[in-house]
Design an enzyme around this catalytic site. Structure first.
Site, mmCIF file in Angstrom:
data_model
loop_
_atom_site.group_PDB
_atom_site.id
_atom_site.type_symbol
_atom_site.label_atom_id
_atom_site.label_comp_id
_atom_site.label_asym_id
_atom_site.label_seq_id
_atom_site.Cartn_x
_atom_site.Cartn_y
_atom_site.Cartn_z
ATOM 1 N NE ARG A 119 48.829 -25.033 85.925
ATOM 2 C CZ ARG A 119 50.065 -25.500 86.043
ATOM 3 N NH1 ARG A 119 50.328 -26.448 86.905
ATOM 4 N NH2 ARG A 119 51.039 -25.031 85.302
ATOM 5 N NE ARG B 26 56.818 -20.938 83.225
ATOM 6 C CZ ARG B 26 55.786 -21.702 82.850
ATOM 7 N NH1 ARG B 26 54.552 -21.301 83.074
ATOM 8 N NH2 ARG B 26 55.990 -22.867 82.272
ATOM 9 C CE LYS C 13 63.855 -27.998 77.523
ATOM 10 N NZ LYS C 13 64.363 -28.678 78.719
ATOM 11 N NE ARG D 70 50.047 -25.651 79.175
ATOM 12 C CZ ARG D 70 51.290 -25.691 79.639
ATOM 13 N NH1 ARG D 70 51.545 -25.290 80.884
ATOM 14 N NH2 ARG D 70 52.266 -26.119 78.892
ATOM 15 N NE ARG E 297 68.238 -24.865 83.572
ATOM 16 C CZ ARG E 297 67.360 -25.663 84.162
ATOM 17 N NH1 ARG E 297 67.445 -25.889 85.455
ATOM 18 N NH2 ARG E 297 66.400 -26.229 83.478
#
Ligand SMILES: [Zn+2]
Length: 224
Positions: free
Chosen positions: A162, A173, A20, A130, A96
């Site tokens: 991570r 999330r 984004k 990742r 938001r």
């Protein structure tokens, strides 16, 4: 409050790892309009001692407190009144909440709400693939793999995932993302302002699709 008609009052939505921020920057550069990210804006104001909101924002952030709708609204409202927003702007990270949506309706004429749409499974694959080494070099098992599995090409250190990039954390999330954003996206859908762009393609193609939509729409308005 006055609402001038500007051609490019744009909101950009997208889940984590949708690119984004990159798309917002490309659009901003193409149309020479500012990319207003509320995250950046908060940090900018906090650092600007001449801004009358600086102290209030610094107190909240430094104490780990949430910035209220009222304060975010005020911050955005002041930002979009600046001279560089005469043709429009791209909002990123705002609105938001439903309070923020209502407020924005009162101070703007949003023309386009773009959603970079990607299936949750694809996001999980993007993020969970990742890998990083202790020196911060970044890799991806599918999109930018190292020559030797689990070893950094640059410094030969071991690679790891991570904490935030585990599938469980990503699912958490995404759940929060959907809970917060889906009602807002539905609202803009009902207003016929929501444009879904397929985010499961190359950055350049996502951008081209967005531009094509804008150009076609502007053409049809001129031909009316
Ligand atoms: Zn490395």
């Amino acid at each position: 409050m006055s609402k001038n008609n500007k051609p490019f009052e744009i909101i950009l939505f997208g889940p984590p790892a949708s690119g984004k921020g990159t798309q917002a920057k490309l659009l901003a550069d193409t149309f020479t309009i500012p990319h207003i990210s509320t995250g950046h804006l908060l940090r900018e104001i906090k650092a600007d001692s001449d801004n009358h909101l600086a102290k209030q924002i610094a107190d909240l952030i430094d104490n780990g407190r949430l910035v209220s709708d009222e304060l975010v609204n005020q911050m955005v409202s002041e930002r979009i009144k600046k001279d560089d927003c005469q043709v429009g702007y791209i909002l990123d990270g705002f609105p938001r909440t439903e309070e923020q949506v209502k407020f924005l309706d009162g101070i703007s004429n949003i023309d386009y709400v773009f959603l970079i749409e990607i299936k949750d499974e694809v996001i999980i694959e993007r993020i969970s693939g990742r890998r990083t080494c202790k020196n911060g070099h970044s890799w991806h098992i599918k999109y930018s793999p190292t020559k030797v599995d689990g070893i950094c090409d640059v410094c030969s250190e071991a690679l790891y995932v991570r904490d935030d990039d585990t599938p469980e954390k990503i699912k958490d999330r995404l759940e929060i993302y959907h809970k917060n954003n889906d009602p807002i996206l539905n609202y803009y859908q009902e207003q016929n302002k929501l444009i879904k762009v397929n985010g499961d393609q190359h950055i350049e193609k996502v951008f081209q699709d967005t531009i094509k939509y804008l150009v076609d729409d502007l053409r049809s308005k001129i031909n009316l």
